[in-house]
Design a protein around this motif. Structure first.
Motif, PDB file in Angstrom:
ATOM      1  N   ASP B  34       0.861  -1.183   0.000  1.00 37.30           N
ATOM      2  CA  ASP B  34       0.000   0.000   0.000  1.00 37.30           C
ATOM      3  C   ASP B  34       0.894   1.227   0.000  1.00 37.30           C
ATOM      4  O   ASP B  34       1.713   1.391   0.894  1.00 37.30           O
ATOM      5  CB  ASP B  34      -0.909   0.014   1.226  1.00 37.30           C
ATOM      6  CG  ASP B  34      -2.127  -0.848   1.007  1.00 37.30           C
ATOM      7  OD1 ASP B  34      -2.068  -2.044   1.353  1.00 37.30           O
ATOM      8  OD2 ASP B  34      -3.117  -0.337   0.442  1.00 37.30           O
ATOM      9  N   HIS B  74      -1.345  -1.000  -4.239  1.00 37.00           N
ATOM     10  CA  HIS B  74      -2.439  -0.044  -4.103  1.00 37.00           C
ATOM     11  C   HIS B  74      -1.842   1.351  -3.938  1.00 37.00           C
ATOM     12  O   HIS B  74      -1.125   1.605  -2.978  1.00 37.00           O
ATOM     13  CB  HIS B  74      -3.284  -0.379  -2.872  1.00 37.00           C
ATOM     14  CG  HIS B  74      -3.968  -1.716  -2.980  1.00 37.00           C
ATOM     15  ND1 HIS B  74      -5.330  -1.860  -2.891  1.00 37.00           N
ATOM     16  CD2 HIS B  74      -3.474  -2.953  -3.176  1.00 37.00           C
ATOM     17  CE1 HIS B  74      -5.644  -3.134  -3.031  1.00 37.00           C
ATOM     18  NE2 HIS B  74      -4.528  -3.828  -3.189  1.00 37.00           N
ATOM     19  N   THR B 112      -7.719   5.938  -5.334  1.00 32.25           N
ATOM     20  CA  THR B 112      -6.772   4.836  -5.221  1.00 32.25           C
ATOM     21  C   THR B 112      -6.763   4.068  -6.529  1.00 32.25           C
ATOM     22  O   THR B 112      -7.818   3.850  -7.130  1.00 32.25           O
ATOM     23  CB  THR B 112      -7.193   3.896  -4.073  1.00 32.25           C
ATOM     24  OG1 THR B 112      -7.118   4.631  -2.859  1.00 32.25           O
ATOM     25  CG2 THR B 112      -6.282   2.683  -3.987  1.00 32.25           C
TER      26      THR B 112
END
Lengths: 289, 749
Positions: B34, B74, B112
């Motif tokens: 992430d 992500h 995102t």
């Protein structure tokens, strides 16, 4: 009254001149190697940065009082500049070329510089694991002998590099390392074939290394390097080297009789002439494992 | 029987699916990262400046995967602007490649985006933003693809070593947008900061007056090996650091360490040199090479090298020094623990020797002449004439006709890596299919900072169509005066370097001026793949092309291809603004300009402080023609108001008379840059009047002092001097035939 104020101003002003040179100043003492008054000049010059840092060095104690602006620089930054000028100190070792360029009287003893150790051997590829036992032991033997002679070969090559650079001082130092490496070899640990050759050559090798070490006259060093290279070639032929080694020949050396040397690079860098005739010569044999 | 058949028919696919899933679950580990992209403030060089941090750090976190994994990344955009991430050197589906407006739409602020792709290779790679100039201010990080454990065993002496990823970068306190703008306005501020102005005064001091004269005669501005001055050089985000432990194990004498080095800098090349002896190069651009020992190597922008270093002695840490190609700055990392063994910094470049070399290579028409040397693969480095460690401190010792006079490895005992020394450990031959040959010339012009291929920028060309399955062979000649690291997305190419079937695989190739290199690759992944110069400011100026596969599926992430293309083209169509105004005792004059690759819109003004001195402006809209862009036809509009009293009428050199007191005319004309960089301007106005003019404003007398002059057929003339104080401020004194003598300040943006 008036003159008093003026005086006060004057005092304040001079005060400023005396102390305002380096703001946020910190002074520490640091060890810096060196010998003489000439060293003192160079060390202090290297540390002298206007309004940022300065040093006063004492040649007897080898200690320098270094004053610096702690918001603009650090002790290590000042010591780095001193080392780059050729002077080992508590934090840094000078680059070899900077040290070599120092005047003769400044060539202090490099106490902090450690000698090179032989490289740790990398683990052998595991695909060899299932070999028969005697094969295994033979392999071990080879590894041992290679391991033992690596330091000898390495110092030979660095000696050669010094001769390529026509650097008699460096060659002398490297010859000393070679001699040490030769003396450190434990004969009983060498493989049979290598052992025999070693016995035959060891005296000659030691002698030539000693001669090169004892002088700084490059011509004399090169004379001895011819026989040294011949002996080294015989040794490398029989022992195993990890990377290919090139046996090279310059027809002009040795007053036109020609001479050989060994190199790890295929390109020609002539140790008998250096920059004068750097690329004179050719590879006559490649020694592979 | 029938039932059995049905069951058989139904079950078989199910079982196969099950088995497949099982296999997939076993070997395909999904590795998720992430990444939170966020504005931050940093003080790398004294002042607090804006930067972009990912997960709070610069460089971005190191991402590691093992071949066979599936990457799932992500990207959370917490910026106030768009972003994107490109996985440099990776083989992946085109829509995961991360080029905004080409392979995906930009990641909008507050959203995102998920990148997901299988890892089908190994090696040292890196990742960076492909949006605008974000890469310059922090968006770069290492990306390490590890080998499968069985493959590690095959090359244990390298792959079994303690390993550390290192990413190189640079920092400037100027905003990158401003850097880009300044470059397009031919600023010499960076040269001034680097002490590389190469003025007439400095030339005379160095005994190179004739060299400088000849240089300007050939219409060259002073050249440097790089464009931008940087305040700090960083390795893993630090100018100096120590590596004394790897994976919790302390390094000791005799150990070897493998460094995975990526050059994440926007425009800097770095020399890598090591205080502990030779550097063993074991991989390049993520591909293994047969180990080769060198004393130094230069790492081009966006290349990666894996190197192995020895730690020769106990109690000592050895410096690995990364020096910028212009040698003005460096970063160090010390390998080992204890007292730090330094390596000497590289000596300053001999700029005038470089200028002399450029003079010899440059023909009067702006083409380069390699004098029959057939240069390639970085083997001949013309810049050696500037390197004191190779060609000596003062005069170059090599002869004019020595075939090795640019060959660093023949001239000295320092071994410098070049591409001809790289060899793949295994055969890299391509499938035996038809070959399509494409030729490119890298073109550009430093004076206007225009960089292109075949003299066209991205927005001026169509995509290059390729057929899936065919081999592409690219012949690239660099006809510009700067080196260019050319990068291909999504594929590795073979560099034909004399190693035959063992040609090394790369995805970036640095091509020096006058070099020709040949690359080839098999077109095996559909998509639109960018091929561009990786110097950020060259790329943003349009130096690139897109390879597009014929008859491919549309990219699901590009919903409106027309819009995407327009946004992609906007990068190199951007207009760059400049402004300058001189406030002097005799008047106020200045100019402002908007310029891009081909067009220029500029206005000049001269405003007196009374009606007698008058007020005038000239506006020109022109288009630059030709490779060197010396010619610019334009249309203009002039306006002037003045109250002269006596001598109300003036005659020009052609006998045409002109009151000039109140005049508003339209004109057609052209600018042409003459030898000595003098600008000739010929203009004809709607009232029939013709004006010819010669001028030059930036003759460098010393590092900071510039001389200017102007003379025209209206019998007007001007001569002046200005002294540059700072980027924005200069003191100027001049004499103008209309306004008289004046002194004042010049402000520039």
């Amino acid at each position: 009254m008036k003159s008093f104020i003026l005086l006060a101003f004057a005092a304040l002003f001079t005060n400023n001149i005396a102390f305002a040179q380096i703001d946020n100043s910190v002074t520490v003492s640091a060890k810096i190697y060196g010998n003489c008054g000439m060293c003192k000049n160079s060390i202090e010059k290297a540390a002298d940065k206007k309004k940022i840092s300065k040093a006063i060095w004492d040649k007897d104690t080898k200690l320098a009082n270094i004053t610096y602006n702690s918001t603009k620089t650090s002790l290590d930054a000042v010591l780095k500049d001193i080392a780059l000028a050729g002077y080992d100190n508590q934090s840094f070792l000078a680059p070899d070329d900077a040290y070599n360029k120092l005047p003769e009287c400044c060539k202090y003893k490099r106490e902090n510089k450690q000698p090179a150790v032989a490289q740790t051997l990398q683990p052998a590829p595991s695909s060899h694991e299932n070999h028969e036992e005697h094969n295994q032991s033979k392999q071990d033997n080879t590894i041992k002998s290679t391991n033992q002679l690596t330091a000898v070969f390495d110092s030979y090559f660095t000696l050669k590099d010094a001769l390529v650079k026509t650097d008699g001082n460096q060659a002398s130092v490297k010859a000393k390392e070679l001699k040490t490496a030769i003396e450190a070899v434990k004969m009983d640990k060498l493989g049979m074939d290598v052992h025999t050759v070693w016995m035959k050559l060891v005296n000659g090798l030691t002698e030539d290394a000693e001669h090169i070490n004892e002088t700084k006259d490059i011509a004399h060093q090169r004379d001895h390097f011819m026989r040294l290279s011949k002996n080294m070639y015989e040794l490398m032929k029989v022992s195993k080297t990890s990377a290919p080694v090139y046996y090279q020949f310059c027809p002009m050396a040795n007053n036109g009789k020609g001479a050989n040397w060994l190199s790890r690079e295929a390109g020609i860098k002539n140790p008998y002439y250096g920059a004068q005739m750097l690329t004179c010569g050719k590879t006559v044999e490649t020694i592979q494992q | 029987m029938a039932i059995q058949k049905v069951i058989y028919k139904k079950l078989l696919p199910l079982t196969t699916l099950f088995i497949f899933l099982l296999c997939a679950g076993y070997s395909q580990k999904v590795v998720r990262y992430d990444l939170y992209v966020k504005d931050t403030l940093v003080a790398f060089a004294g002042k607090e400046k804006r930067a972009i941090a990912v997960n709070g750090q610069i460089p971005m976190p190191t991402l590691s995967f093992t071949e066979g994994d599936t990457a799932e990344i992500h990207v959370h955009n917490l910026l106030k602007e768009e972003t994107s991430l490109h996985w440099h050197g990776l083989f992946l589906p085109n829509k995961e490649d991360g080029v905004p407006n080409l392979t995906q739409m930009p990641i909008k602020p507050g959203t995102t985006h998920i990148y997901r792709f299988p890892i089908i290779q190994h090696g040292t790679h890196w990742y960076h933003s492909h949006s605008g100039l974000q890469e310059q201010i922090g968006m770069y990080g290492s990306m390490i693809l590890n080998k499968r454990s069985a493959d590690i065993e095959k090359r244990k002496d390298v792959d079994g070593l303690p390993t550390v990823p290192l990413i190189l970068s640079e920092w400037t306190n100027y905003k990158p947008d401003n850097v880009h703008r300044m470059l397009h306005n031919a600023t010499d501020w960076f040269a001034l900061k680097k002490n590389a102005v190469q003025s007439y005064g400095e030339a005379i001091g160095a005994g190179h007056f004739k060299t400088k004269l000849r240089n300007e005669w050939k219409r060259m501005l002073a050249m440097d090996v790089s464009d931008v001055y940087y305040d700090k050089i960083l390795m893993n985000g630090k100018p100096e650091s120590v590596i004394d432990t790897v994976d919790g194990k302390k390094l000791k004498a005799g150990d070897k360490v493998r460094l995975r080095i990526s050059n994440g800098a926007a425009s800097s090349y770095f020399w890598l040199r090591y205080a502990g002896g030779k550097i063993t190069v074991v991989a390049n651009d993520g591909n293994d090479v047969v180990p080769v020992e060198v004393d130094r190597l230069i790492i081009a922008v966006s290349e990666t090298y894996d190197i192995v270093l020895n730690i020769p002695a106990e109690g000592t840490a050895y410096e690995l020094l990364a020096t910028t190609e212009d040698r003005t700055n460096s970063a160090s990392v010390y390998i080992g623990s204890g007292i730090k063994q330094l390596i000497s910094p590289l000596p300053r470049l001999k700029y005038f020797e470089g200028m002399k070399m450029m003079n010899d290579m440059m023909k009067m028409n702006g083409d380069l002449d390699d004098m029959g040397m057939n240069m390639s693969l970085n083997q001949m480095d013309m810049n050696v004439v500037m390197y004191p460690e190779i060609t000596g401190e003062v005069k170059p010792k090599q002869k004019e006709d020595d075939p090795n006079r640019y060959n660093a490895n023949a001239l000295s005992d320092i071994v410098t890596l070049n591409y001809a020394m790289l060899k793949a450990p295994e055969k890299t031959t391509l499938p035996d299919v038809p070959v399509k040959v494409l030729q490119f010339e890298l073109t550009g012009n430093m004076n206007r900072y225009v960089w292109s291929m075949n003299n066209k920028v991205v927005s001026e060309t169509d995509k290059i169509l390729v057929k899936k399955g065919e081999n592409l062979r690219l012949l690239i000649y660099n006809g510009s005066m700067m080196r260019h690291p050319m990068h291909l997305h999504g594929h590795d190419f073979r560099v034909l370097n004399g190693q035959g079937e063992y040609a090394p695989l790369k995805n970036v190739i640095d091509i020096m001026p006058m070099e020709t290199d040949t690359l080839e690759f098999n077109a095996n992944v559909e998509g639109d793949w960018f091929f561009h110069c990786h110097i950020l400011y060259h790329m943003m100026s349009g130096m690139g092309r897109v390879f597009s596969y014929k008859d491919q599926q549309p990219n699901p992430l590009i919903l409106n291809p027309k819009l995407a293309q327009r946004k992609l083209f906007a990068d190199d169509r951007k207009m760059h603004f400049m402004f300058q105004n001189d406030v002097a005792t005799n008047g106020n004059d200045g100019e402002m300009m908007l310029q891009n690759t081909r067009w220029s819109i500029g206005t000049e003004w001269r405003l007196g402080y009374n009606d007698m001195h008058g007020y005038e402006t000239e506006t020109h809209i022109g288009r630059y023609i030709g490779k060197m862009q010396w010619l610019m036809p334009f249309i203009g509009f002039d306006w002037r108001y003045r109250k002269m009293g006596l001598h109300a009428e003036e005659k020009n050199m052609f006998g045409q008379s002109n009151t000039k007191d109140n005049r508003a005319v339209i004109s057609a004309g052209l600018n042409y840059t003459l030898p000595m960089l003098v600008r000739f301007q010929g203009e004809i106005f709607t009232d029939g009047i013709v004006r010819l003019q010669l001028m030059r404003e930036d003759i460098p007398l010393t590092k900071r002092l510039r001389f200017a002059f102007m003379v025209n057929t209206d019998k007007e003339y001007m001569t002046g001097l200005h002294y540059i104080f700072s980027r924005a401020l200069a003191v100027r004194t001049h004499y103008d035939s209309d306004m008289g003598f004046g002194a004042g300040f010049t402000f520039a943006y």
